[in-house]
Design a protein around this motif. Structure first.
Motif, PDB file in Angstrom:
ATOM      1  N   TYR A  28       0.849  -1.183   0.000  1.00 45.32           N
ATOM      2  CA  TYR A  28       0.000   0.000   0.000  1.00 45.32           C
ATOM      3  C   TYR A  28       0.881   1.228   0.000  1.00 45.32           C
ATOM      4  CZ  TYR A  28      -3.526  -3.342   1.263  1.00 45.32           C
ATOM      5  OH  TYR A  28      -4.354  -4.423   1.260  1.00 45.32           O
ATOM      6  N   TYR A  29       0.576   2.146  -0.892  1.00 42.29           N
ATOM      7  CA  TYR A  29       1.282   3.424  -0.940  1.00 42.29           C
ATOM      8  C   TYR A  29       0.351   4.436  -0.310  1.00 42.29           C
ATOM      9  CZ  TYR A  29       3.575   7.548  -2.782  1.00 42.29           C
ATOM     10  OH  TYR A  29       4.216   8.751  -2.910  1.00 42.29           O
ATOM     11  N   LEU A  30       0.748   4.971   0.804  1.00 39.89           N
ATOM     12  CA  LEU A  30      -0.098   5.896   1.537  1.00 39.89           C
ATOM     13  C   LEU A  30       0.192   7.327   1.116  1.00 39.89           C
ATOM     14  CD1 LEU A  30       0.265   4.184   4.995  1.00 39.89           C
ATOM     15  CD2 LEU A  30      -1.515   3.827   3.279  1.00 39.89           C
ATOM     16  N   ASN A  31      -0.551   7.806   0.151  1.00 44.29           N
ATOM     17  CA  ASN A  31      -0.405   9.194  -0.279  1.00 44.29           C
ATOM     18  C   ASN A  31      -1.421  10.044   0.494  1.00 44.29           C
ATOM     19  OD1 ASN A  31      -2.887   8.886  -1.564  1.00 44.29           O
ATOM     20  ND2 ASN A  31      -1.984   8.463  -3.550  1.00 44.29           N
ATOM     21  N   PRO A  32      -1.443  11.340   0.300  1.00 49.56           N
ATOM     22  CA  PRO A  32      -2.333  12.188   1.100  1.00 49.56           C
ATOM     23  C   PRO A  32      -3.816  11.795   1.045  1.00 49.56           C
ATOM     24  CG  PRO A  32      -0.763  13.540  -0.070  1.00 49.56           C
ATOM     25  CD  PRO A  32      -0.573  12.125  -0.550  1.00 49.56           C
TER      26      PRO A  32
END
Length: 130
Positions: A28-32
């Protein structure tokens, strides 16, 4: 295909008594906005490809999930394998805000419906077992 490999390996494992584990690895890439990023999935694909042994198999299940068959392993080995994947992934993606997670179970548990995953009596790969 991966399904055919799974069937072959599980039958061979029953006959030979070899332990076989099934691992689901997710990134998972946690972007804003909290959305998943396909770029993180591509990075994990390359990491898995370069980390697994030649006798192991994997496939991409979704943008950020991979299914892995590990032959001749123990549950403790699954944790070590995931540790190598995580270490290599983090090294290659130092500036990203990615999280990896995994779930591993013996294919015996899948076939006997004891694990969280199911291939039988379900329209989807992930059975809603309680």
């Amino acid at each position: 295909s991966f399904v055919d490999i799974y069937r072959y390996i599980s039958r061979r494992g029953e006959r030979d008594g070899q332990s076989i584990f099934f691992m689901v690895c997710s990134v998972y890439y946690l972007n804003p906005t909290g959305r998943k990023s396909p770029r993180a999935g591509e990075a994990l694909l390359e990491t898995i490809r370069s980390t697994l042994r030649k006798g192991d198999s994997f496939t991409r299940y979704s943008d950020n999930q991979f299914l892995i068959l590990l032959t001749g392993t123990k549950i403790e080995d699954c944790e070590k394998i995931f540790g190598r994947i995580r270490k290599k992934f983090k090294k290659a993606n130092r500036n990203s805000n990615c999280e990896l997670e995994y779930y591993a179970t013996s294919i015996v548990n899948i076939e006997e419906s004891e694990g969280k995953l199911s291939f039988k009596n379900s329209k989807s790969l992930w059975g809603n077992k309680k």
